[in-house]
Design a protein around this motif. Structure first.
Motif, PDB file in Angstrom:
ATOM      1  N   ALA A 223       0.823  -1.223   0.000  1.00  0.00           N
ATOM      2  CA  ALA A 223       0.000   0.000   0.000  1.00  0.00           C
ATOM      3  C   ALA A 223       0.849   1.261   0.000  1.00  0.00           C
ATOM      4  O   ALA A 223       0.469   2.282  -0.579  1.00  0.00           O
ATOM      5  CB  ALA A 223      -0.924  -0.010   1.220  1.00  0.00           C
ATOM      6  N   LYS A 224       2.008   1.193   0.652  1.00  0.00           N
ATOM      7  CA  LYS A 224       2.894   2.369   0.735  1.00  0.00           C
ATOM      8  C   LYS A 224       3.770   2.511  -0.505  1.00  0.00           C
ATOM      9  O   LYS A 224       4.603   3.412  -0.574  1.00  0.00           O
ATOM     10  CB  LYS A 224       3.813   2.253   1.956  1.00  0.00           C
ATOM     11  N   GLY A 225       3.638   1.594  -1.460  1.00  0.00           N
ATOM     12  CA  GLY A 225       4.328   1.774  -2.739  1.00  0.00           C
ATOM     13  C   GLY A 225       5.611   0.989  -2.936  1.00  0.00           C
ATOM     14  O   GLY A 225       6.368   1.258  -3.877  1.00  0.00           O
ATOM     15  N   SER A 226       5.876  -0.007  -2.081  1.00  0.00           N
ATOM     16  CA  SER A 226       7.051  -0.857  -2.325  1.00  0.00           C
ATOM     17  C   SER A 226       6.894  -1.554  -3.671  1.00  0.00           C
ATOM     18  O   SER A 226       5.810  -2.040  -4.006  1.00  0.00           O
ATOM     19  CB  SER A 226       7.168  -1.908  -1.216  1.00  0.00           C
ATOM     20  N   THR A 227       7.970  -1.605  -4.464  1.00  0.00           N
ATOM     21  CA  THR A 227       7.885  -2.209  -5.794  1.00  0.00           C
ATOM     22  C   THR A 227       7.923  -3.735  -5.736  1.00  0.00           C
ATOM     23  O   THR A 227       7.520  -4.406  -6.672  1.00  0.00           O
ATOM     24  CB  THR A 227       9.038  -1.728  -6.682  1.00  0.00           C
ATOM     25  N   GLN A 228       8.448  -4.283  -4.625  1.00  0.00           N
ATOM     26  CA  GLN A 228       8.491  -5.743  -4.495  1.00  0.00           C
ATOM     27  C   GLN A 228       8.476  -6.128  -3.025  1.00  0.00           C
ATOM     28  O   GLN A 228       9.376  -5.752  -2.267  1.00  0.00           O
ATOM     29  CB  GLN A 228       9.764  -6.296  -5.163  1.00  0.00           C
ATOM     30  N   VAL A 229       7.457  -6.864  -2.629  1.00  0.00           N
ATOM     31  CA  VAL A 229       7.378  -7.330  -1.243  1.00  0.00           C
ATOM     32  C   VAL A 229       7.498  -8.846  -1.273  1.00  0.00           C
ATOM     33  O   VAL A 229       6.589  -9.542  -1.718  1.00  0.00           O
ATOM     34  CB  VAL A 229       6.058  -6.897  -0.579  1.00  0.00           C
ATOM     35  N   ASP A 230       8.643  -9.346  -0.844  1.00  0.00           N
ATOM     36  CA  ASP A 230       8.845 -10.796  -0.794  1.00  0.00           C
ATOM     37  C   ASP A 230       8.432 -11.296   0.587  1.00  0.00           C
ATOM     38  O   ASP A 230       8.966 -10.859   1.609  1.00  0.00           O
ATOM     39  CB  ASP A 230      10.316 -11.133  -1.069  1.00  0.00           C
ATOM     40  N   TYR A 231       7.455 -12.217   0.584  1.00  0.00           N
ATOM     41  CA  TYR A 231       6.895 -12.718   1.849  1.00  0.00           C
ATOM     42  C   TYR A 231       7.222 -14.204   1.989  1.00  0.00           C
ATOM     43  O   TYR A 231       6.790 -15.034   1.192  1.00  0.00           O
ATOM     44  CB  TYR A 231       5.378 -12.490   1.882  1.00  0.00           C
ATOM     45  N   VAL A 232       8.000 -14.538   3.016  1.00  0.00           N
ATOM     46  CA  VAL A 232       8.476 -15.913   3.217  1.00  0.00           C
ATOM     47  C   VAL A 232       7.702 -16.558   4.367  1.00  0.00           C
ATOM     48  O   VAL A 232       7.582 -15.970   5.443  1.00  0.00           O
ATOM     49  CB  VAL A 232       9.989 -15.908   3.571  1.00  0.00           C
ATOM     50  N   ASP A 233       7.183 -17.762   4.145  1.00  0.00           N
ATOM     51  CA  ASP A 233       6.437 -18.451   5.208  1.00  0.00           C
ATOM     52  C   ASP A 233       6.368 -19.940   4.865  1.00  0.00           C
ATOM     53  O   ASP A 233       6.595 -20.331   3.714  1.00  0.00           O
ATOM     54  CB  ASP A 233       5.008 -17.866   5.322  1.00  0.00           C
ATOM     55  N   ASP A 234       6.044 -20.760   5.871  1.00  0.00           N
ATOM     56  CA  ASP A 234       5.833 -22.187   5.589  1.00  0.00           C
ATOM     57  C   ASP A 234       4.345 -22.530   5.586  1.00  0.00           C
ATOM     58  O   ASP A 234       3.967 -23.672   5.372  1.00  0.00           O
ATOM     59  CB  ASP A 234       6.576 -23.070   6.612  1.00  0.00           C
ATOM     60  N   ASN A 235       3.499 -21.540   5.841  1.00  0.00           N
ATOM     61  CA  ASN A 235       2.067 -21.793   5.972  1.00  0.00           C
ATOM     62  C   ASN A 235       1.341 -21.391   4.686  1.00  0.00           C
ATOM     63  O   ASN A 235       1.392 -20.231   4.270  1.00  0.00           O
ATOM     64  CB  ASN A 235       1.551 -20.982   7.169  1.00  0.00           C
ATOM     65  N   LEU A 236       0.667 -22.359   4.081  1.00  0.00           N
ATOM     66  CA  LEU A 236       0.078 -22.121   2.755  1.00  0.00           C
ATOM     67  C   LEU A 236      -1.055 -21.105   2.805  1.00  0.00           C
ATOM     68  O   LEU A 236      -1.219 -20.305   1.889  1.00  0.00           O
ATOM     69  CB  LEU A 236      -0.412 -23.442   2.145  1.00  0.00           C
ATOM     70  N   GLU A 237      -1.845 -21.118   3.894  1.00  0.00           N
ATOM     71  CA  GLU A 237      -2.932 -20.134   3.993  1.00  0.00           C
ATOM     72  C   GLU A 237      -2.363 -18.720   4.010  1.00  0.00           C
ATOM     73  O   GLU A 237      -2.822 -17.821   3.299  1.00  0.00           O
ATOM     74  CB  GLU A 237      -3.764 -20.367   5.262  1.00  0.00           C
ATOM     75  N   GLU A 365     -10.005 -21.042  18.146  1.00  0.00           N
ATOM     76  CA  GLU A 365      -9.732 -21.534  16.784  1.00  0.00           C
ATOM     77  C   GLU A 365      -8.326 -21.096  16.387  1.00  0.00           C
ATOM     78  O   GLU A 365      -7.855 -20.032  16.797  1.00  0.00           O
ATOM     79  CB  GLU A 365     -10.743 -20.940  15.787  1.00  0.00           C
ATOM     80  N   LEU A 366      -7.679 -21.897  15.546  1.00  0.00           N
ATOM     81  CA  LEU A 366      -6.298 -21.581  15.178  1.00  0.00           C
ATOM     82  C   LEU A 366      -6.207 -20.699  13.928  1.00  0.00           C
ATOM     83  O   LEU A 366      -5.207 -20.737  13.226  1.00  0.00           O
ATOM     84  CB  LEU A 366      -5.511 -22.883  14.954  1.00  0.00           C
ATOM     85  N   SER A 367      -7.242 -19.939  13.634  1.00  0.00           N
ATOM     86  CA  SER A 367      -7.201 -19.138  12.405  1.00  0.00           C
ATOM     87  C   SER A 367      -6.225 -17.973  12.562  1.00  0.00           C
ATOM     88  O   SER A 367      -5.872 -17.579  13.675  1.00  0.00           O
ATOM     89  CB  SER A 367      -8.605 -18.631  12.080  1.00  0.00           C
ATOM     90  N   THR A 368      -5.812 -17.408  11.418  1.00  0.00           N
ATOM     91  CA  THR A 368      -4.780 -16.367  11.432  1.00  0.00           C
ATOM     92  C   THR A 368      -5.280 -15.091  12.100  1.00  0.00           C
ATOM     93  O   THR A 368      -4.650 -14.567  13.011  1.00  0.00           O
ATOM     94  CB  THR A 368      -4.316 -16.076   9.985  1.00  0.00           C
ATOM     95  N   LYS A 369      -6.400 -14.548  11.644  1.00  0.00           N
ATOM     96  CA  LYS A 369      -6.900 -13.294  12.234  1.00  0.00           C
ATOM     97  C   LYS A 369      -8.388 -13.398  12.501  1.00  0.00           C
ATOM     98  O   LYS A 369      -9.199 -13.455  11.581  1.00  0.00           O
ATOM     99  CB  LYS A 369      -6.594 -12.108  11.316  1.00  0.00           C
ATOM    100  N   LEU A 370      -8.699 -13.456  13.772  1.00  0.00           N
ATOM    101  CA  LEU A 370     -10.087 -13.546  14.219  1.00  0.00           C
ATOM    102  C   LEU A 370     -10.595 -12.152  14.582  1.00  0.00           C
ATOM    103  O   LEU A 370      -9.938 -11.415  15.303  1.00  0.00           O
ATOM    104  CB  LEU A 370     -10.162 -14.440  15.467  1.00  0.00           C
TER     105      LEU A 370
END
Ligand SMILES: [Zn+2]
Ligand SMILES: [Zn+2]
Length: 381
Positions: A223-237, A365-370
């Protein structure tokens, strides 16, 4: 009144508690109608730390200061949970000037007076007001942080209404913004000021323990205009959500070493790195991938006594490492323009929307954001 109460590992329930009343002319009472579960709540909801944490301290594994923050015994139930909420002001003391009855406000997670030295230096969560007995004072963590009650309550008392409460501007739907109290503003501080310094800079985010903060950071960076945001995680959701908010998802499988990612990351390095994984190894790897003059921010809890960080590489890269608690009262206003413009859509990160009355089941519940919500008193809110 009813308050969602932590009763011990995997156990929360509504409990009847006394209604808060104004204790000084500077206070306000707020009726929350949208509350979110902070990533930090998972730290204690699914564990019993009362014996393990002091043992870890005795074994020199954990930093003894964890007990100064969480109490000793730490996180002793029962206590009211929740420290992310938006609600309506229902009562104000006679000295309150900035809010009125009926205003819809964000209540920051930490108590701050607005006048002491840390508050004046824009470090409200480190407020040092004279009456406090705790290192950090906040809602939703029990006696260790001052027993201010939880925010999933019929009413909450705000000790310094003018200093703490932030009105929701027109054009911002409050429901999905409940995490402005902590997680959204925590994410903002890890990318917002940095992107002002390095406009359009690429950003590297490690997701993980601080589940929603990493995603909010990725979304805010886009949203702030970064040209590339690389997001690393092991969780598919979470990787899917990261892609949905415009980040570039990079899967790191559970046992895969983070160093194996070197080939897929930007060779010149990233001016901005965020660790929301809670892994010191990933934070260190992030630091090794900083561009000269870059800043790495750790937003997770790092409670081990000894941590190994690549200080020589930081020296060579003129790097800045920023760790520290979330000063949400400072950062909330900077997020509103991004929401109003439609560039940042917090609803994309909400994975579970539950009715207020179902909070006890939903909270486990184990959801990401409740997000838990109910009807405001004033329907036009
Ligand atoms: Zn929190
Ligand atoms: Zn203060």
């Amino acid at each position: 009144m009813q308050q969602l109460t932590f009763l011990g590992k995997n156990s929360v329930a509504w409990q009847e508690v006394r209604e808060p009343v104004l204790q000084s002319e500077q206070e306000a009472i707020v009726r929350p109608f949208a509350a979110a579960r902070c990533d930090g709540d998972s730290f204690f909801l699914f564990h019993d730390y009362r014996k393990v944490m002091p043992l870890g301290v005795n074994l020199n594994y954990l930093d003894p200061k964890v007990l100064d923050v969480f109490g000793n015994p730490p996180l002793q139930p029962p206590f009211g949970v929740g420290h992310e909420a938006i609600g309506e002001v229902t009562e104000i003391g006679s000295a309150v000037k900035n809010v009125r009855r009926g205003d819809v406000v964000v209540v920051p997670w930490a108590i701050s007076c607005g006048h002491c030295n840390p508050c004046r230096r824009q470090l409200p969560a480190n407020c040092s007001r004279t009456d406090k007995k705790t290192l950090v004072s906040a809602y939703g963590f029990g006696a260790g942080m001052g027993d201010f009650g939880g925010m999933v309550s019929d009413k909450i008392r705000v000790p310094f209404a003018d200093a703490m409460l932030v009105k929701i501007p027109e054009g911002v739907n409050p429901i999905h913004c409940a995490s402005l109290s902590d997680n959204i503003s925590d994410a903002y501080r890890s990318v917002g000021p940095q992107l002002d310094k390095f406009p359009e800079a690429p950003v590297l985010v490690f997701g993980g323990n601080a589940k929603s903060i990493g995603l909010y950071a990725a979304a805010l960076a886009v949203a702030k205009g970064s040209t590339q945001v690389d997001y690393v995680d092991d969780n598919l959701e979470r990787l899917t959500i990261a892609a949905r908010v415009g980040a570039n998802p990079i899967e790191l499988r559970k046992k895969q070493k983070v160093s194996t990612l070197s080939g897929v990351l930007i060779k010149e390095g990233y001016p901005i790195v965020v660790d929301a994984s809670g892994s010191v190894t990933k934070l260190a790897f992030g630091i090794q991938n900083l561009a000269p003059g870059g800043t790495a921010t750790g937003v997770a809890f790092y409670v081990k006594k000894r941590n190994s960080l690549p200080l020589w590489e930081m020296y060579l890269r003129s790097a800045t490492l920023h760790v520290g608690i979330s000063h949400s009262r400072r950062d909330i206003p900077d997020v509103f323009p991004l929401i109003k413009s439609g560039k940042f859509k917090p609803e994309k990160i909400t994975t579970m929307l539950a009715d207020w009355s179902d909070a006890p089941e939903a909270y486990l519940e184990l959801s990401t954001k409740l997000i838990i919500h109910r009807q405001p008193l004033n329907n036009s809110n």
